[in-house]
Scaffold this active site. Structure first.
Site, PDB file in Angstrom:
ATOM      1  N   TYR A  65       0.798  -1.242   0.000  1.00 12.45           N
ATOM      2  CA  TYR A  65       0.000   0.000   0.000  1.00 12.45           C
ATOM      3  C   TYR A  65       0.822   1.279   0.000  1.00 12.45           C
ATOM      4  O   TYR A  65       0.353   2.305  -0.468  1.00 12.45           O
ATOM      5  CB  TYR A  65      -0.920   0.028   1.222  1.00 12.45           C
ATOM      6  CG  TYR A  65      -1.965  -1.046   1.202  1.00 12.45           C
ATOM      7  CD1 TYR A  65      -2.871  -1.130   0.146  1.00 12.45           C
ATOM      8  CD2 TYR A  65      -2.065  -1.986   2.222  1.00 12.45           C
ATOM      9  CE1 TYR A  65      -3.839  -2.114   0.111  1.00 12.45           C
ATOM     10  CE2 TYR A  65      -3.033  -2.968   2.204  1.00 12.45           C
ATOM     11  CZ  TYR A  65      -3.921  -3.033   1.141  1.00 12.45           C
ATOM     12  OH  TYR A  65      -4.874  -4.000   1.119  1.00 12.45           O
ATOM     13  N   HIS A 102      -1.621  -0.129  -7.672  1.00 13.98           N
ATOM     14  CA  HIS A 102      -2.405   1.096  -7.552  1.00 13.98           C
ATOM     15  C   HIS A 102      -1.625   2.194  -8.264  1.00 13.98           C
ATOM     16  O   HIS A 102      -0.404   2.188  -8.263  1.00 13.98           O
ATOM     17  CB  HIS A 102      -2.619   1.453  -6.089  1.00 13.98           C
ATOM     18  CG  HIS A 102      -3.592   0.544  -5.413  1.00 13.98           C
ATOM     19  ND1 HIS A 102      -3.927   0.676  -4.090  1.00 13.98           N
ATOM     20  CD2 HIS A 102      -4.304  -0.517  -5.870  1.00 13.98           C
ATOM     21  CE1 HIS A 102      -4.817  -0.260  -3.781  1.00 13.98           C
ATOM     22  NE2 HIS A 102      -5.046  -0.996  -4.830  1.00 13.98           N
ATOM     23  N   ASP A 172     -11.585  -3.249 -10.826  1.00  9.73           N
ATOM     24  CA  ASP A 172     -12.216  -3.492  -9.526  1.00  9.73           C
ATOM     25  C   ASP A 172     -13.656  -2.988  -9.622  1.00  9.73           C
ATOM     26  O   ASP A 172     -13.887  -1.815  -9.933  1.00  9.73           O
ATOM     27  CB  ASP A 172     -11.426  -2.735  -8.444  1.00  9.73           C
ATOM     28  CG  ASP A 172     -11.947  -2.997  -7.046  1.00  9.73           C
ATOM     29  OD1 ASP A 172     -13.157  -2.808  -6.820  1.00  9.73           O
ATOM     30  OD2 ASP A 172     -11.148  -3.369  -6.172  1.00  9.73           O
ATOM     31  N   HIS A 224     -15.283  -1.187   0.201  1.00  6.55           N
ATOM     32  CA  HIS A 224     -15.781  -2.465  -0.301  1.00  6.55           C
ATOM     33  C   HIS A 224     -16.925  -2.999   0.561  1.00  6.55           C
ATOM     34  O   HIS A 224     -16.914  -2.836   1.774  1.00  6.55           O
ATOM     35  CB  HIS A 224     -14.659  -3.506  -0.320  1.00  6.55           C
ATOM     36  CG  HIS A 224     -13.500  -3.122  -1.196  1.00  6.55           C
ATOM     37  ND1 HIS A 224     -12.442  -3.956  -1.432  1.00  6.55           N
ATOM     38  CD2 HIS A 224     -13.241  -1.994  -1.897  1.00  6.55           C
ATOM     39  CE1 HIS A 224     -11.569  -3.365  -2.241  1.00  6.55           C
ATOM     40  NE2 HIS A 224     -12.041  -2.169  -2.527  1.00  6.55           N
TER      41      HIS A 224
HETATM   42 ZN    ZN Z   1      -5.978  -2.811  -5.248  1.00  4.15          ZN
HETATM   43 MN    MN Z   2      -9.050  -3.959  -5.737  1.00  3.71          MN
HETATM   44 MN    MN Z   3     -10.412  -0.744  -3.070  1.00  4.93          MN
END
Ligand code: ZN
Ligand code: MN
Ligand code: MN
Length: 275
Positions: A65, A102, A172, A224
């Site tokens: 991340y 990302h 996503d 999510h």
């Molecule tokens: Zn991701």
């Molecule tokens: Mn994702």
């Molecule tokens: Mn996400």
């Protein structure tokens, strides 16, 4: 689903098999830190032999991340590029097929500045790739300053990079919905996928992250929700899971675990809706 590598990395394969997955995603290292320890040779061999034994895959690695591949801050950017190049090396050793990344944040300096940084990060990483490993750009929910929430932008990143064939896309579903691409009826799923086909091209799409969205269409929020329990809903997921393109792809659940549901229950629900 996304499985833990706690203990040794080969245990992720056991967990995926026990959970009845036919494909899975991992972090190849601690996703919340910069420190990386080298992979142990024996662990790597065990990981690969378990994959062969269970004939499970493709395996997807998710980047940690912290890196920001679009950062305007030199130190932070260089560290981030180094982390991506390191991940290419790890995935090459582990024979992992896909790295989902990302796209980062330009921190207010604007999309063009972010794009330059991002392409500049992808080039040295894709230059390291041997074989058929691909780096997959994950579409974003459209948070302020974030890169890659629009299909046009994803296409542009691929086009501007030096090794476009070593890149691909991970969509996503939660991020799509949050970015304003509707998915909650079969009609809207069809329209969104047609739009993707038109602008990016379906041959770039390699992996789907399957998540419902806690917030409404175009909210720009990355939250999510369990499959069918959010704004996309059961009808939306049924349509998505029956879409001929989506159906053929590796689908990874990144749904929450709470008192309402765990991974197993989301997997069951997904398979139910995909019938
Ligand atoms: Zn991701
Ligand atoms: Mn994702
Ligand atoms: Mn996400």
């Amino acid at each position: 689903m996304h499985v833990s590598i706690a203990g040794t990395i080969d245990l992720a394969v056991d967990r995926a098999v026990e959970s009845n997955c036919d494909t899975f995603q991992i972090f190849t290292r601690n996703p919340r830190g910069w420190k990386v320890s080298n992979l142990d040779h024996e662990e790597v061999e065990k990981f690969k032999s378990k994959l062969r034994q269970h004939n499970i895959g493709p395996v997807v690695s998710h980047m940690p991340y912290l890196p920001n591949l679009s950062s305007p801050k030199d130190d932070f950017y260089e560290k981030s590029v180094e982390a991506l190049v390191g991940e290419v090396e790890r995935c090459t050793l582990l024979k992992i097929q896909y790295i989902v990344i990302h796209l980062g944040s330009h921190l207010g300096l604007g999309r063009d500045a972010g794009l330059k940084r991002l392409v500049g990060a992808l080039n040295p990483a894709t230059a390291k790739i041997k074989g058929d490993l691909k780096i997959l750009l994950e579409n974003t929910a459209g948070q302020a300053n974030s890169m890659g929430s629009k299909f046009e932008e994803l296409r542009e990143i691929i086009d501007k990079s030096r090794h476009p064939k070593r890149l691909g896309i991970c969509l996503d579903s939660c991020h799509l919905y949050a970015a304003g691409y509707d998915l909650h009826t079969s009609k809207s799923v069809k329209a969104t996928m047609e739009r993707f086909e038109e602008i990016v091209g379906v041959e770039e799409l390699k992996v789907i992250h399957l998540n419902d969205s806690k917030n409404g269409l175009g909210s720009g929020l990355d939250r999510h929700e369990h499959i069918g329990m959010g704004y996309i809903g059961e009808e939306g997921f049924r349509a998505l899971l029956h879409h001929p393109t989506v159906r053929e792809l590796p689908l990874i659940l990144e749904t929450p675990i709470d008192e309402r549901r765990d991974d197993q229950e989301n997997l069951k629900m997904t398979r139910e809706l995909g019938k």
